[in-house]
Structures are given as C-alpha cells and as structure tokens.
Design a protein around this motif. Structure first.
Motif, PDB file in Angstrom:
ATOM      1  N   HIS A  54       0.818  -1.208   0.000  1.00  6.71           N
ATOM      2  CA  HIS A  54       0.000   0.000   0.000  1.00  6.71           C
ATOM      3  C   HIS A  54       0.862   1.274   0.000  1.00  6.71           C
ATOM      4  CE1 HIS A  54      -2.792   3.046   1.672  1.00  6.71           C
ATOM      5  NE2 HIS A  54      -3.556   2.542   0.726  1.00  6.71           N
ATOM      6  N   PRO A  55       1.897   1.377   0.855  1.00  6.89           N
ATOM      7  CA  PRO A  55       2.732   2.586   0.804  1.00  6.89           C
ATOM      8  C   PRO A  55       3.444   2.766  -0.551  1.00  6.89           C
ATOM      9  CG  PRO A  55       3.121   1.396   2.841  1.00  6.89           C
ATOM     10  CD  PRO A  55       2.263   0.515   1.973  1.00  6.89           C
ATOM     11  N   GLN A  56       3.888   1.666  -1.157  1.00  7.28           N
ATOM     12  CA  GLN A  56       4.523   1.767  -2.478  1.00  7.28           C
ATOM     13  C   GLN A  56       3.519   2.237  -3.530  1.00  7.28           C
ATOM     14  OE1 GLN A  56       5.943  -2.253  -2.813  1.00  7.28           O
ATOM     15  NE2 GLN A  56       8.024  -1.702  -2.192  1.00  7.28           N
ATOM     16  N   TYR A  57       2.281   1.796  -3.413  1.00  9.35           N
ATOM     17  CA  TYR A  57       1.220   2.230  -4.324  1.00  9.35           C
ATOM     18  C   TYR A  57       1.036   3.738  -4.227  1.00  9.35           C
ATOM     19  CZ  TYR A  57      -3.609   2.599  -6.147  1.00  9.35           C
ATOM     20  OH  TYR A  57      -4.746   2.943  -6.843  1.00  9.35           O
ATOM     21  N   LEU A  58       1.042   4.278  -3.010  1.00 10.48           N
ATOM     22  CA  LEU A  58       0.896   5.714  -2.828  1.00 10.48           C
ATOM     23  C   LEU A  58       2.047   6.475  -3.489  1.00 10.48           C
ATOM     24  CD1 LEU A  58      -0.321   5.849   0.894  1.00 10.48           C
ATOM     25  CD2 LEU A  58      -1.705   5.928  -1.204  1.00 10.48           C
ATOM     26  N   VAL A  59       3.257   5.948  -3.357  1.00  6.09           N
ATOM     27  CA  VAL A  59       4.424   6.569  -4.003  1.00  6.09           C
ATOM     28  C   VAL A  59       4.239   6.559  -5.522  1.00  6.09           C
ATOM     29  CG1 VAL A  59       6.910   6.342  -4.456  1.00  6.09           C
ATOM     30  CG2 VAL A  59       6.021   6.027  -2.126  1.00  6.09           C
ATOM     31  N   MET A  60       3.820   5.426  -6.057  1.00  6.04           N
ATOM     32  CA  MET A  60       3.634   5.326  -7.510  1.00  6.04           C
ATOM     33  C   MET A  60       2.529   6.270  -7.984  1.00  6.04           C
ATOM     34  SD  MET A  60       6.041   3.371  -8.509  1.00  6.04           S
ATOM     35  CE  MET A  60       5.587   3.141 -10.226  1.00  6.04           C
ATOM     36  N   ALA A  64       7.992  13.348  -0.348  1.00  8.61           N
ATOM     37  CA  ALA A  64       7.687  13.164   1.075  1.00  8.61           C
ATOM     38  C   ALA A  64       6.626  14.163   1.533  1.00  8.61           C
ATOM     39  CB  ALA A  64       8.957  13.295   1.913  1.00  8.61           C
ATOM     40  N   ASP A  65       6.763  15.417   1.092  1.00  3.54           N
ATOM     41  CA  ASP A  65       5.771  16.435   1.470  1.00  3.54           C
ATOM     42  C   ASP A  65       4.387  16.060   0.955  1.00  3.54           C
ATOM     43  OD1 ASP A  65       7.652  17.950   2.779  1.00  3.54           O
ATOM     44  OD2 ASP A  65       7.883  19.417   1.158  1.00  3.54           O
ATOM     45  N   GLU A  66       4.313  15.668  -0.306  1.00  2.00           N
ATOM     46  CA  GLU A  66       3.007  15.336  -0.880  1.00  2.00           C
ATOM     47  C   GLU A  66       2.369  14.140  -0.179  1.00  2.00           C
ATOM     48  OE1 GLU A  66       0.569  14.451  -4.944  1.00  2.00           O
ATOM     49  OE2 GLU A  66       2.608  15.198  -5.092  1.00  2.00           O
ATOM     50  N   LEU A  67       3.182  13.168   0.194  1.00  2.00           N
ATOM     51  CA  LEU A  67       2.667  11.956   0.826  1.00  2.00           C
ATOM     52  C   LEU A  67       2.540  12.086   2.350  1.00  2.00           C
ATOM     53  CD1 LEU A  67       4.659   9.349  -1.276  1.00  2.00           C
ATOM     54  CD2 LEU A  67       2.208   9.838  -1.410  1.00  2.00           C
ATOM     55  N   ALA A  68       2.879  13.262   2.889  1.00  2.00           N
ATOM     56  CA  ALA A  68       2.837  13.504   4.335  1.00  2.00           C
ATOM     57  C   ALA A  68       3.659  12.461   5.086  1.00  2.00           C
ATOM     58  CB  ALA A  68       1.394  13.546   4.839  1.00  2.00           C
ATOM     59  N   MET A  69       4.873  12.225   4.575  1.00  2.00           N
ATOM     60  CA  MET A  69       5.789  11.266   5.185  1.00  2.00           C
ATOM     61  C   MET A  69       7.119  11.954   5.453  1.00  2.00           C
ATOM     62  SD  MET A  69       5.268   7.998   2.668  1.00  2.00           S
ATOM     63  CE  MET A  69       5.923   6.740   3.737  1.00  2.00           C
ATOM     64  N   GLU A  70       7.862  11.400   6.368  1.00  3.34           N
ATOM     65  CA  GLU A  70       9.221  11.868   6.594  1.00  3.34           C
ATOM     66  C   GLU A  70      10.119  11.287   5.494  1.00  3.34           C
ATOM     67  OE1 GLU A  70      10.460  13.991   8.901  1.00  3.34           O
ATOM     68  OE2 GLU A  70       8.378  14.318   9.478  1.00  3.34           O
ATOM     69  N   PRO A  71      11.077  12.067   4.988  1.00  4.47           N
ATOM     70  CA  PRO A  71      11.989  11.526   3.975  1.00  4.47           C
ATOM     71  C   PRO A  71      12.689  10.240   4.430  1.00  4.47           C
ATOM     72  CG  PRO A  71      12.224  13.906   4.079  1.00  4.47           C
ATOM     73  CD  PRO A  71      11.300  13.498   5.215  1.00  4.47           C
ATOM     74  N   ALA A  72      13.015  10.154   5.711  1.00  2.03           N
ATOM     75  CA  ALA A  72      13.689   8.950   6.224  1.00  2.03           C
ATOM     76  C   ALA A  72      12.776   7.723   6.169  1.00  2.03           C
ATOM     77  CB  ALA A  72      14.161   9.184   7.659  1.00  2.03           C
ATOM     78  N   THR A  73      11.476   7.918   6.232  1.00  2.00           N
ATOM     79  CA  THR A  73      10.508   6.820   6.106  1.00  2.00           C
ATOM     80  C   THR A  73      10.293   6.471   4.641  1.00  2.00           C
ATOM     81  OG1 THR A  73       9.387   7.566   8.111  1.00  2.00           O
ATOM     82  CG2 THR A  73       8.144   6.106   6.649  1.00  2.00           C
ATOM     83  N   LEU A  74      10.274   7.483   3.802  1.00  4.19           N
ATOM     84  CA  LEU A  74      10.027   7.292   2.373  1.00  4.19           C
ATOM     85  C   LEU A  74      11.215   6.662   1.655  1.00  4.19           C
ATOM     86  CD1 LEU A  74       8.247   7.735  -0.103  1.00  4.19           C
ATOM     87  CD2 LEU A  74       9.114  10.072  -0.218  1.00  4.19           C
ATOM     88  N   SER A  75      12.409   6.997   2.075  1.00  9.08           N
ATOM     89  CA  SER A  75      13.612   6.536   1.377  1.00  9.08           C
ATOM     90  C   SER A  75      13.688   5.019   1.194  1.00  9.08           C
ATOM     91  CB  SER A  75      14.856   7.064   2.098  1.00  9.08           C
ATOM     92  OG  SER A  75      15.995   6.826   1.320  1.00  9.08           O
ATOM     93  N   PRO A  76      13.433   4.207   2.227  1.00  7.63           N
ATOM     94  CA  PRO A  76      13.480   2.752   2.019  1.00  7.63           C
ATOM     95  C   PRO A  76      12.409   2.253   1.038  1.00  7.63           C
ATOM     96  CG  PRO A  76      13.395   3.261   4.366  1.00  7.63           C
ATOM     97  CD  PRO A  76      13.237   4.548   3.627  1.00  7.63           C
ATOM     98  N   LEU A  77      11.241   2.912   1.028  1.00  9.68           N
ATOM     99  CA  LEU A  77      10.190   2.536   0.071  1.00  9.68           C
ATOM    100  C   LEU A  77      10.675   2.768  -1.354  1.00  9.68           C
ATOM    101  CD1 LEU A  77       7.038   4.165   1.714  1.00  9.68           C
ATOM    102  CD2 LEU A  77       7.503   1.742   1.496  1.00  9.68           C
ATOM    103  N   VAL A  78      11.299   3.914  -1.563  1.00 13.31           N
ATOM    104  CA  VAL A  78      11.798   4.264  -2.892  1.00 13.31           C
ATOM    105  C   VAL A  78      12.934   3.314  -3.299  1.00 13.31           C
ATOM    106  CG1 VAL A  78      12.952   6.076  -4.230  1.00 13.31           C
ATOM    107  CG2 VAL A  78      11.031   6.655  -2.740  1.00 13.31           C
ATOM    108  N   LYS A  79      13.783   2.958  -2.348  1.00 15.25           N
ATOM    109  CA  LYS A  79      14.873   2.009  -2.647  1.00 15.25           C
ATOM    110  C   LYS A  79      14.310   0.665  -3.101  1.00 15.25           C
ATOM    111  CE  LYS A  79      18.501   3.869   0.306  1.00 15.25           C
ATOM    112  NZ  LYS A  79      19.332   3.645   1.502  1.00 15.25           N
TER     113      LYS A  79
END
Length: 145
Positions: free
Chosen positions: A40-46, A61-76
């Motif tokens: 689900h989080p990866q879907y939101l990123v996509m 990160a701003d658009e998804l209301a997430m911290e960059p440190a939380t988003l970074s592993p999803l993007v990786k």
C-alpha cells in the motif's frame, strides 16, 4: 455516574474509528495490489509519481505527508524492482531525484483497475467514496499544535 463517562468509551473515540478504518483500508487494498507487486505505501508513491515525475525525495515526502527517512526505504525497494530511479540532481547534488522507469510507467496501465476493485470490495460507488474521503479532510490536512 458522571455524564462525561460516555465520552471516554472506546466506541465513542474518533481516533479509534480512524485507526481501525485505516487498518481495514490497507487490508482491502492488499490483495488488489499484490498482483502488481506493490504494498500500500509503495502504491501511494507510484500514484504520486504517475501524477508528476521526476521529483525530489523531499517533494514526494511532502506530498505523501511522510518523513523523507521513512520514504527513502520505500523508494529504494521500488528501485530494486526496476520501477523508479534515484539520481542526484546535477544542479544540486544534495537533492535526490526520483523518476519513473519504463516499467514504472507501464505499471500505471495495470493499476487502472485498482479503484474499481476497491469499490467492488467495499460496495461503495465513486460518489460515496468521494464523500467519505472529503469527510476526512479536516484530519488529513496540516496538524495544528
């Protein structure tokens, strides 16, 4: 009995209803997203990248209301799946830019069926889903402390 006692019942708590609903929404999406190889989080990123890419990790990160440190592993993980690329912006090496690969762009076509499947699983039509989403707007905006 104090009349305020009802205010402290679990069933009357907005926070409990929203947290429970959030868990249930994720469980509704899980089997729909599984064939796409997305959480689900990866879907939101996509979804965000399908709307606008490339973009910086900070913007995403701003658009998804997430911290960059939380988003970074999803993007990786999305990069490891071949769906996005992460590159340093030439004009500013501090900025990590996220872009879609051809495979990431192609996945959008398969994702077009996701909303219909969610509606079928919930029994809600587009108008009902829009009302529900819009009703949550006061809680989805900026947090005021």
């Amino acid at each position: 009995m104090d009349p305020r006692d009802d205010l402290l019942k679990l069933e009357n708590q907005l926070c409990f209803a929203i947290v429970t609903a959030a868990r249930n929404v994720v469980s509704i999406y899980r089997p729909v997203l599984e064939p796409l190889g997305l959480t689900h989080p990866q879907y939101l990123v996509m979804l965000a990248l399908w709307e606008s890419a490339p973009r910086s990790l900070g913007e995403l990160a701003d658009e998804l209301a997430m911290e960059p440190a939380t988003l970074s592993p999803l993007v990786k993980r999305l990069e490891a799946q071949g769906r996005v690329t992460r590159t340093r912006r030439a004009a500013d090496e501090r900025v990590l830019e996220i872009a879609l690969t051809a495979e990431g762009r192609a996945l959008r076509e398969r994702a077009l069926d996701v909303p219909g499947q969610v509606m079928a699983r919930t029994g809600l039509d587009p108008a009902a889903l829009a009302r529900l989403r819009d009703g949550l707007a006061p809680f989805a905006g900026a947090v005021r402390v």
